[in-house]
Design an enzyme around this catalytic site. Structure first.
Site, PDB file in Angstrom:
ATOM      1  N   PRO A  11      -5.174 -36.316  -4.101  1.00 47.70           N
ATOM      2  CG  PRO A  11      -5.118 -34.207  -3.071  1.00 47.70           C
ATOM      3  CD  PRO A  11      -5.887 -35.017  -4.080  1.00 47.70           C
ATOM      4  CB  VAL A  12      -2.931 -40.786  -1.710  1.00 52.99           C
ATOM      5  CG1 VAL A  12      -2.952 -42.037  -0.838  1.00 52.99           C
ATOM      6  CG2 VAL A  12      -3.661 -41.054  -3.030  1.00 52.99           C
TER       7      VAL A  12
END
Lengths: 61, 61, 61, 61, 61, 61
Positions: free
Chosen positions: F2-3
């Site tokens: 996840p960013v």
């Protein structure tokens, strides 16, 4: 005005609700801004559209 | 080279056509660059993927 | 909630003011949403951080 | 930690696999960082959501 | 039209030149599109603006 | 993988440290993923580069 963009795996509606609520609370508190000014955008990215270390997530599963 | 990314609610094809045309015109005029250099990317975000003030848009409707 | 992110060359304060005003007007009109819901984020990108056709803009000037 | 976001036309799984592998290799080499630190996110953008020069790609085809 | 956004550590002008050239070559080849259609945007992110695993990169050095 | 990309006003180093730590904790917990997989990128946006409701933040102060 803060805008928070989250690229992540698939989440249920319930998880999204919780994520948005808590991310907004934390951001509001740390930034010292009202929650109403904060926008969160979620983008669920399919595992075939993510590469980590040069390999698609869908090839790791 | 200017790149304009628009995250918004669902739009009809006709609305997208108009949005891209007019956003490009305005940007070209203000920036003093030819329209041909401008790229617009639209991302329609479902209401369950947007939080404003800590609440999902889909929970407000 | 619409969020518009603009990556562009350096602009004066006056140009930014005009860009934000007009982009917001157009978006509000086409999307059928109040202007107050629209956030515009500008990012001025130095010519050495942009490549078009494989060549840095700073190498073209 | 480098994050590379690619907005592009529709690609097959095989093309995505190759793109992620090669983009990661090149970035790792030029940046001098291990491949394992690099994340690539692909976003396939439908031609009706892209405007170049003020015209939707879907209106050019 | 493909747009490639790279968030990374600080790079020299020479590194940026090489990165843009090679990323564009690879993308053009895999996507089957002319290099002239591809835009690359680099954003150098200071280590105090990146968190991995909950810790700022600037606190790891 | 996840960013999380955060566009916000200027923050002290201490605030960034806290923001990254807590955003990562919340995301890890809600997504059910280890904290080590989560990357947070902060972008401080000057008030003259943000428009809300068509007006630059720097014109509101």
């Amino acid at each position: 005005m803060p805008v928070i963009q989250i690229s992540c795996n698939k989440l249920t509606r319930e998880k999204k609700r919780e994520l948005v609520k808590r991310i907004t609370e934390v951001s509001s508190e740390v930034m010292g801004l009202p929650e109403s000014t904060i926008t969160v955008l979620i983008r669920e990215v399919p595992p075939e559209d993510v590469g980590v270390g040069g390999i698609l997530l869908s090839d790791r599963d």
